[in-house]
Design a protein around this motif. Sequence first.
Motif, short mmCIF file in Angstrom:
data_model
loop_
_atom_site.label_atom_id
_atom_site.label_comp_id
_atom_site.label_asym_id
_atom_site.label_seq_id
_atom_site.Cartn_x
_atom_site.Cartn_y
_atom_site.Cartn_z
N VAL A 203 6.61 22.91 75.46
CA VAL A 203 7.26 22.33 76.64
C VAL A 203 7.59 23.44 77.63
O VAL A 203 8.36 24.35 77.33
N PHE A 204 6.97 23.34 78.81
CA PHE A 204 7.28 24.27 79.90
C PHE A 204 7.94 23.52 81.06
O PHE A 204 8.45 24.12 81.98
N GLY A 205 7.92 22.19 80.98
CA GLY A 205 8.56 21.34 81.97
C GLY A 205 9.87 20.80 81.44
O GLY A 205 10.58 21.48 80.71
N GLU A 206 10.17 19.52 81.79
CA GLU A 206 11.42 18.89 81.36
C GLU A 206 11.12 17.64 80.54
O GLU A 206 10.28 16.83 80.93
N VAL A 207 11.84 17.49 79.44
CA VAL A 207 11.75 16.29 78.62
C VAL A 207 13.16 15.75 78.46
O VAL A 207 14.06 16.46 78.03
N ASP A 208 13.34 14.49 78.82
CA ASP A 208 14.61 13.80 78.64
C ASP A 208 14.34 12.63 77.72
O ASP A 208 13.84 11.59 78.15
N GLY A 209 14.60 12.82 76.44
CA GLY A 209 14.31 11.79 75.45
C GLY A 209 14.09 12.43 74.09
O GLY A 209 14.28 13.62 73.91
N ASN A 210 13.67 11.63 73.14
CA ASN A 210 13.48 12.11 71.77
C ASN A 210 12.08 12.67 71.60
O ASN A 210 11.12 12.15 72.14
N LEU A 211 12.00 13.73 70.78
CA LEU A 211 10.72 14.40 70.56
C LEU A 211 10.57 14.69 69.08
O LEU A 211 11.46 15.29 68.47
N ALA A 212 9.44 14.27 68.51
CA ALA A 212 9.12 14.54 67.11
C ALA A 212 7.72 15.14 67.06
O ALA A 212 6.79 14.63 67.67
N ALA A 213 7.58 16.27 66.34
CA ALA A 213 6.29 16.95 66.23
C ALA A 213 6.27 17.81 64.98
O ALA A 213 7.31 18.01 64.34
N ARG A 214 5.09 18.32 64.65
CA ARG A 214 5.00 19.27 63.53
C ARG A 214 5.69 20.57 63.92
O ARG A 214 6.46 21.13 63.16
N SER A 215 5.42 21.05 65.13
CA SER A 215 6.10 22.24 65.63
C SER A 215 6.39 22.07 67.12
O SER A 215 5.66 21.36 67.82
N LEU A 216 7.45 22.73 67.57
CA LEU A 216 7.87 22.63 68.96
C LEU A 216 8.20 24.02 69.47
O LEU A 216 8.88 24.79 68.79
N MET A 217 7.70 24.33 70.66
CA MET A 217 8.07 25.56 71.35
C MET A 217 8.52 25.17 72.75
O MET A 217 7.80 24.50 73.47
N ILE A 218 9.75 25.56 73.09
CA ILE A 218 10.27 25.32 74.44
C ILE A 218 10.19 26.64 75.18
O ILE A 218 10.84 27.62 74.81
N GLY A 219 9.36 26.68 76.23
CA GLY A 219 9.16 27.90 77.01
C GLY A 219 10.42 28.27 77.79
O GLY A 219 11.35 27.48 77.92
N SER A 220 10.44 29.48 78.33
CA SER A 220 11.64 29.99 79.01
C SER A 220 12.07 29.13 80.20
O SER A 220 13.24 29.09 80.53
N GLU A 221 11.14 28.44 80.84
CA GLU A 221 11.49 27.54 81.94
C GLU A 221 11.58 26.09 81.48
O GLU A 221 11.90 25.21 82.26
N GLY A 222 11.30 25.83 80.21
CA GLY A 222 11.30 24.48 79.67
C GLY A 222 12.69 23.98 79.33
O GLY A 222 13.62 24.76 79.11
N SER A 223 12.81 22.64 79.27
CA SER A 223 14.09 22.01 79.00
C SER A 223 13.87 20.73 78.21
O SER A 223 13.02 19.92 78.59
N VAL A 224 14.63 20.56 77.12
CA VAL A 224 14.57 19.33 76.35
C VAL A 224 15.98 18.83 76.15
O VAL A 224 16.87 19.58 75.74
N LYS A 225 16.19 17.54 76.47
CA LYS A 225 17.49 16.90 76.28
C LYS A 225 17.26 15.64 75.46
O LYS A 225 16.58 14.73 75.92
N GLY A 226 17.79 15.63 74.23
CA GLY A 226 17.60 14.47 73.36
C GLY A 226 17.60 14.90 71.90
O GLY A 226 18.02 16.00 71.55
N THR A 227 17.10 14.02 71.05
CA THR A 227 17.00 14.30 69.62
C THR A 227 15.63 14.89 69.33
O THR A 227 14.62 14.33 69.73
N VAL A 228 15.63 16.03 68.63
CA VAL A 228 14.40 16.75 68.35
C VAL A 228 14.23 16.90 66.84
O VAL A 228 15.17 17.27 66.14
#
Length: 124
Positions: A45-70
């Motif tokens: 994720v280099f952008g914005e995610v507002d919601g739940n995220l499920a994956a095998r692996s997750l990397m949030i980049g320095s400019e990325g943003s995730v808000k929700g259940t991961v």
Amino acid sequence: MFSKTDPLAPTAPPQRAPNPNAGKSVLASDLRITGEISSTGAVEVFGEVDGNLAARSLMIGSEGSVKGTVSAETIEVKGTLDGRVSTESFTLRATARVQADVTYAGLIIESGAQIEGRFTRPKG
């Protein structure tokens, strides 16, 4: 002179080389997603995610943003994470800004990471 089988003809179609990007999804910096994301592979994720995220692996980049259940086996945060987290391996880089309740098995926190929340390691 003619035969039903040609000894020079290939017996099977040629196989394609494996795709090195198979199972990897990259959400670019100009992308904003609201909703549920689910993947059996890796998500970056280099952008914005507002919601739940499920994956095998997750990397949030320095400019990325995730808000929700991961939920992911491995999570690496360089950007912003706000919500609830469930993971086997949680890595916070120096640029990470995390406000979350985290359930983890393994944890790495680099100096400089900003953290607020509750960290729980399951018994077992």
